[in-house]
Scaffold this motif. Structure first.
Motif, PDB file in Angstrom:
ATOM      1  N   HIS A  43       5.140   4.361  -0.122  1.00 53.98           N
ATOM      2  CA  HIS A  43       4.675   4.725  -1.466  1.00 53.98           C
ATOM      3  C   HIS A  43       5.837   4.574  -2.444  1.00 53.98           C
ATOM      4  N   PRO A  44       5.620   3.852  -3.568  1.00 54.65           N
ATOM      5  CA  PRO A  44       6.730   3.568  -4.494  1.00 54.65           C
ATOM      6  C   PRO A  44       7.353   4.816  -5.134  1.00 54.65           C
ATOM      7  N   LEU A  45       6.579   5.856  -5.333  1.00 48.88           N
ATOM      8  CA  LEU A  45       7.104   7.049  -5.989  1.00 48.88           C
ATOM      9  C   LEU A  45       7.568   8.100  -4.982  1.00 48.88           C
ATOM     10  N   TYR A  46       6.718   8.398  -4.004  1.00 47.32           N
ATOM     11  CA  TYR A  46       7.008   9.500  -3.080  1.00 47.32           C
ATOM     12  C   TYR A  46       7.792   9.078  -1.837  1.00 47.32           C
ATOM     13  N   GLN A  47       7.901   7.774  -1.613  1.00 44.80           N
ATOM     14  CA  GLN A  47       8.622   7.228  -0.456  1.00 44.80           C
ATOM     15  C   GLN A  47       8.016   7.652   0.881  1.00 44.80           C
ATOM     16  N   THR A  48       6.762   8.070   0.861  1.00 42.37           N
ATOM     17  CA  THR A  48       6.081   8.405   2.106  1.00 42.37           C
ATOM     18  C   THR A  48       5.632   7.112   2.776  1.00 42.37           C
ATOM     19  N   VAL A  49       5.569   7.135   4.095  1.00 42.82           N
ATOM     20  CA  VAL A  49       5.188   5.942   4.855  1.00 42.82           C
ATOM     21  C   VAL A  49       3.817   6.164   5.481  1.00 42.82           C
ATOM     22  N   THR A  50       2.922   5.205   5.253  1.00 44.42           N
ATOM     23  CA  THR A  50       1.624   5.227   5.921  1.00 44.42           C
ATOM     24  C   THR A  50       1.444   3.898   6.634  1.00 44.42           C
ATOM     25  N   MET A  51       0.496   3.856   7.537  1.00 44.52           N
ATOM     26  CA  MET A  51       0.213   2.632   8.290  1.00 44.52           C
ATOM     27  C   MET A  51      -1.142   2.100   7.852  1.00 44.52           C
ATOM     28  N   ASN A  52      -1.179   0.840   7.423  1.00 50.20           N
ATOM     29  CA  ASN A  52      -2.448   0.185   7.114  1.00 50.20           C
ATOM     30  C   ASN A  52      -2.832  -0.596   8.362  1.00 50.20           C
TER      31      ASN A  52
END
Length: 149
Positions: A43-52
């Motif tokens: 995520h560009p703002l929160y820097q959280t990582v998710t998997m698509n």
């Protein structure tokens, strides 16, 4: 053993399924730009990582979504995070998932051919199709399976 497997409609051990033989040549489920790629997304703002687990393809509301290969509809309905979706079994442990549909136009246990309209895009955040290819429980990068644009 190969002849016995072939007689029962199963690929012989080590043989590729009809779906597997089409890797890199499968048609796109709809025509549109890729708006989210397969894999890790930061995520560009929160820097959280998710998997698509698939790709997201931009669409216009009401655009036809087509099955990419022959198979049998395993499931139609809704799932949290995916909205209305269709899951198609292509044999050999291969499944395709078409999510964020506005309309579903197939039924469970229905045989579908490549190119069959299975629904319409348009439910989610600005119409888009979430599309996945899986082998058993493993998510595969659809761009390795679909024809180059």
């Amino acid at each position: 053993k190969k002849a016995a497997a072939a007689e029962q409609g199963r690929p012989a051990a080590g043989a590729k399924s009809a779906f597997e033989r089409q890797k890199g040549m499968l048609p796109w489920p709809l025509d549109g730009p890729i708006v989210a790629s397969f894999g890790r997304i930061i995520h560009p703002l929160y820097q959280t990582v998710t998997m698509n687990n698939g790709i997201d393809i931009g669409a216009t509301a009401g655009q036809a979504v087509r099955c990419i290969a022959a198979g049998t509809v395993m499931y139609t309905g809704s799932m949290r995070g995916l909205g209305r979706l269709v899951i198609v079994d292509h044999g050999g442990d291969y499944l395709t998932i078409y999510a964020h549909l506005e309309e579903i136009s197939v039924s469970a246990n229905q045989a579908v051919a490549a190119g069959t309209a299975i629904g319409q895009a348009g439910e989610a955040e600005g119409a888009q199709l979430h599309f996945e290819i899986r082998k058993s429980t493993e998510s595969l990068d659809p761009l390795q399976w679909l024809r180059g644009k």
